[in-house]
Design a protein around this motif. Sequence first.
Motif, PDB file in Angstrom:
ATOM      1  N   ALA A  97     -66.264  21.466 -19.393  1.00 33.20           N
ATOM      2  CA  ALA A  97     -66.236  22.063 -20.725  1.00 33.20           C
ATOM      3  C   ALA A  97     -67.273  21.465 -21.657  1.00 33.20           C
ATOM      4  CB  ALA A  97     -64.831  21.918 -21.323  1.00 33.20           C
ATOM      5  N   THR A  98     -67.432  20.156 -21.643  1.00 36.84           N
ATOM      6  CA  THR A  98     -68.374  19.500 -22.546  1.00 36.84           C
ATOM      7  C   THR A  98     -69.801  19.931 -22.261  1.00 36.84           C
ATOM      8  OG1 THR A  98     -66.912  17.585 -22.748  1.00 36.84           O
ATOM      9  CG2 THR A  98     -69.213  17.280 -23.378  1.00 36.84           C
ATOM     10  N   ALA A  99     -70.140  20.088 -20.987  1.00 36.49           N
ATOM     11  CA  ALA A  99     -71.500  20.484 -20.619  1.00 36.49           C
ATOM     12  C   ALA A  99     -71.825  21.866 -21.173  1.00 36.49           C
ATOM     13  CB  ALA A  99     -71.660  20.464 -19.104  1.00 36.49           C
ATOM     14  N   TYR A 100     -70.896  22.808 -21.057  1.00 35.44           N
ATOM     15  CA  TYR A 100     -71.139  24.157 -21.555  1.00 35.44           C
ATOM     16  C   TYR A 100     -71.242  24.173 -23.075  1.00 35.44           C
ATOM     17  CZ  TYR A 100     -70.021  25.750 -16.839  1.00 35.44           C
ATOM     18  OH  TYR A 100     -70.019  25.957 -15.488  1.00 35.44           O
ATOM     19  N   ASP A 101     -70.433  23.376 -23.736  1.00 32.25           N
ATOM     20  CA  ASP A 101     -70.466  23.296 -25.184  1.00 32.25           C
ATOM     21  C   ASP A 101     -71.818  22.757 -25.652  1.00 32.25           C
ATOM     22  OD1 ASP A 101     -69.408  23.514 -27.788  1.00 32.25           O
ATOM     23  OD2 ASP A 101     -68.862  21.395 -27.781  1.00 32.25           O
ATOM     24  N   ARG A 102     -72.308  21.739 -24.963  1.00 32.87           N
ATOM     25  CA  ARG A 102     -73.558  21.097 -25.366  1.00 32.87           C
ATOM     26  C   ARG A 102     -74.765  21.996 -25.090  1.00 32.87           C
ATOM     27  NH1 ARG A 102     -73.552  15.189 -22.841  1.00 32.87           N
ATOM     28  NH2 ARG A 102     -75.615  15.179 -23.856  1.00 32.87           N
ATOM     29  N   VAL A 103     -74.779  22.704 -23.963  1.00 33.62           N
ATOM     30  CA  VAL A 103     -75.957  23.513 -23.632  1.00 33.62           C
ATOM     31  C   VAL A 103     -76.078  24.721 -24.560  1.00 33.62           C
ATOM     32  CG1 VAL A 103     -74.987  25.137 -21.925  1.00 33.62           C
ATOM     33  CG2 VAL A 103     -77.341  24.328 -21.674  1.00 33.62           C
ATOM     34  N   TYR A 104     -74.971  25.211 -25.087  1.00 35.94           N
ATOM     35  CA  TYR A 104     -75.023  26.347 -26.012  1.00 35.94           C
ATOM     36  C   TYR A 104     -75.829  25.996 -27.256  1.00 35.94           C
ATOM     37  CZ  TYR A 104     -73.473  30.155 -29.082  1.00 35.94           C
ATOM     38  OH  TYR A 104     -73.433  31.233 -29.948  1.00 35.94           O
ATOM     39  N   ALA A 105     -75.711  24.750 -27.712  1.00 35.00           N
ATOM     40  CA  ALA A 105     -76.382  24.321 -28.939  1.00 35.00           C
ATOM     41  C   ALA A 105     -77.712  23.620 -28.674  1.00 35.00           C
ATOM     42  CB  ALA A 105     -75.471  23.384 -29.729  1.00 35.00           C
ATOM     43  N   ALA A 106     -77.990  23.283 -27.414  1.00 31.46           N
ATOM     44  CA  ALA A 106     -79.192  22.512 -27.102  1.00 31.46           C
ATOM     45  C   ALA A 106     -80.451  23.357 -27.216  1.00 31.46           C
ATOM     46  CB  ALA A 106     -79.072  21.938 -25.690  1.00 31.46           C
ATOM     47  N   GLU A 107     -81.592  22.688 -27.350  1.00 30.66           N
ATOM     48  CA  GLU A 107     -82.870  23.405 -27.365  1.00 30.66           C
ATOM     49  C   GLU A 107     -83.160  23.995 -25.994  1.00 30.66           C
ATOM     50  OE1 GLU A 107     -87.681  22.631 -27.889  1.00 30.66           O
ATOM     51  OE2 GLU A 107     -86.268  20.954 -28.040  1.00 30.66           O
ATOM     52  N   ARG A 108     -82.905  23.234 -24.928  1.00 35.62           N
ATOM     53  CA  ARG A 108     -83.195  23.690 -23.570  1.00 35.62           C
ATOM     54  C   ARG A 108     -82.031  24.546 -23.063  1.00 35.62           C
ATOM     55  NH1 ARG A 108     -86.591  21.869 -19.524  1.00 35.62           N
ATOM     56  NH2 ARG A 108     -87.157  20.037 -20.798  1.00 35.62           N
ATOM     57  N   PRO A 109     -82.303  25.773 -22.618  1.00 43.40           N
ATOM     58  CA  PRO A 109     -81.212  26.622 -22.123  1.00 43.40           C
ATOM     59  C   PRO A 109     -80.837  26.283 -20.687  1.00 43.40           C
ATOM     60  CG  PRO A 109     -83.297  27.786 -21.968  1.00 43.40           C
ATOM     61  CD  PRO A 109     -83.599  26.473 -22.639  1.00 43.40           C
ATOM     62  N   GLU A 110     -79.663  26.740 -20.284  1.00 41.03           N
ATOM     63  CA  GLU A 110     -79.303  26.698 -18.866  1.00 41.03           C
ATOM     64  C   GLU A 110     -80.072  27.810 -18.159  1.00 41.03           C
ATOM     65  OE1 GLU A 110     -75.491  27.306 -15.857  1.00 41.03           O
ATOM     66  OE2 GLU A 110     -75.477  28.208 -17.844  1.00 41.03           O
ATOM     67  N   ILE A 111     -80.829  27.459 -17.129  1.00 39.89           N
ATOM     68  CA  ILE A 111     -81.533  28.444 -16.305  1.00 39.89           C
ATOM     69  C   ILE A 111     -81.338  28.058 -14.849  1.00 39.89           C
ATOM     70  CG2 ILE A 111     -83.785  29.383 -15.645  1.00 39.89           C
ATOM     71  CD1 ILE A 111     -84.703  29.145 -18.484  1.00 39.89           C
ATOM     72  N   PHE A 112     -80.949  29.029 -14.033  1.00 39.64           N
ATOM     73  CA  PHE A 112     -80.704  28.739 -12.620  1.00 39.64           C
ATOM     74  C   PHE A 112     -81.238  29.866 -11.747  1.00 39.64           C
ATOM     75  CE2 PHE A 112     -76.914  30.729 -14.414  1.00 39.64           C
ATOM     76  CZ  PHE A 112     -76.635  31.754 -13.517  1.00 39.64           C
ATOM     77  N   PHE A 113     -81.528  29.527 -10.495  1.00 35.57           N
ATOM     78  CA  PHE A 113     -82.015  30.514  -9.544  1.00 35.57           C
ATOM     79  C   PHE A 113     -80.861  31.428  -9.142  1.00 35.57           C
ATOM     80  CE2 PHE A 113     -82.667  31.887  -5.139  1.00 35.57           C
ATOM     81  CZ  PHE A 113     -83.854  32.579  -5.278  1.00 35.57           C
TER      82      PHE A 113
END
Length: 285
Positions: A97-113
Motif C-alpha cells: 500500500a505504501t509503495a502505491y501511495d508514494r508513486v502516485y505523488a512522485a515525480e517518476r511514474p510507475e512504468i513496466f513492460f
Amino acid sequence: MKICRFKNKTDEVRIGLVTDSSTLLDLTPAGITRMFPLLESENPVAQLAQLAKNNLPRVALTEVKLLAPVERQEVWAAGVTYLRSKTARMEESDFSATAYDRVYAAERPEIFFKSLPEKVVGTDESVGIRRDATWNVPEPELALVLSSRGQIVGHTIGNDMSSRDIEGENLLYLPQAKTYHRSCALGPWIHLGATETGAREWKIKIEIRRGAQIVFAGETSVGQIKRGFGQLAEFLFRSQVFPHGAVLLTGTGVVPPDGFTLHDQDLVSIEISGIGLLQNPVVLV
C-alpha cells in the motif's frame, strides 16, 4: 484519421484507412504495406489525406478481420495514474500500500513492460485469465502510440489484463500478474491527429457481459489521468531506445468492485469515445 491492420478474404495482411463506421480504404495499391513508415513520418495525417484522394479499393469492415494495430513495437504500461487506481491497488495489498501511495505523488511514474508485439491480441480475439489466479480483472486504458523518436503520433484502446490477487500478495509478483499469455489487447485501430487537449475530452467506458447479463459497467474520463502524456512518454524513453516505436498504456480509472472476477467466456467491451470499440471474449489460460 484512423489506420488499421487487417486480413482480407485471402488472409493477406494489409493496411487500411478507416473512412467511416462501415468502410476502409485498402492502402496497399498506394504502396503502404506497413504502418511503421506512416507513424515515423513528419505529418502522417497530411500523408493519409493525400492518399485518400487516390482511387483506392473500398472494403467493408464486415469483410475483413481486424488485427492488433502493432507491428514490431513493444508495449509498456504506466500504473497508478488515476486516483481510483491508486486506491484500488492500496486496498488489494497491505504489503504494497505504501509503495502505491508514494508513486502516485512522485515525480517518476510507475512504468513496466507489458507485452511483445506478437503476443498482443486484437479486437474480437480472446484475452486470458490466469488459471492459477482467483481475482482477474480487465483494465480499460488509453494507449499512446509513440514513434522511434518518442513522439506521440496516435492513440488506441488497450486492455491491461491483471491478476489482482497475485499482485496483491507481493509487489515483486507484478510481472506474473501483468504479463502472461493473452494479457494485452489493443485495437481496433490507431487514431491519428488528436491533441492531448482533445484526447482528454474522451470518455472511457467498459461493459462486461456474462451470457445475456451485464455483470459490470463503468465509465471514466481520459481527463482524470494525473500525469501529462508527454511526461509519461519522456520517462519511458529515458535511457531507452525503441527503434520500432512503442505503445504505452496510460493506466486505468475504472476498477470493478473487490468481489468481482472475470469468468471464462465473459465478454469485455471497452469504448473510448474518440476512437471506437475494443471487444474481447475471455478464455482461461
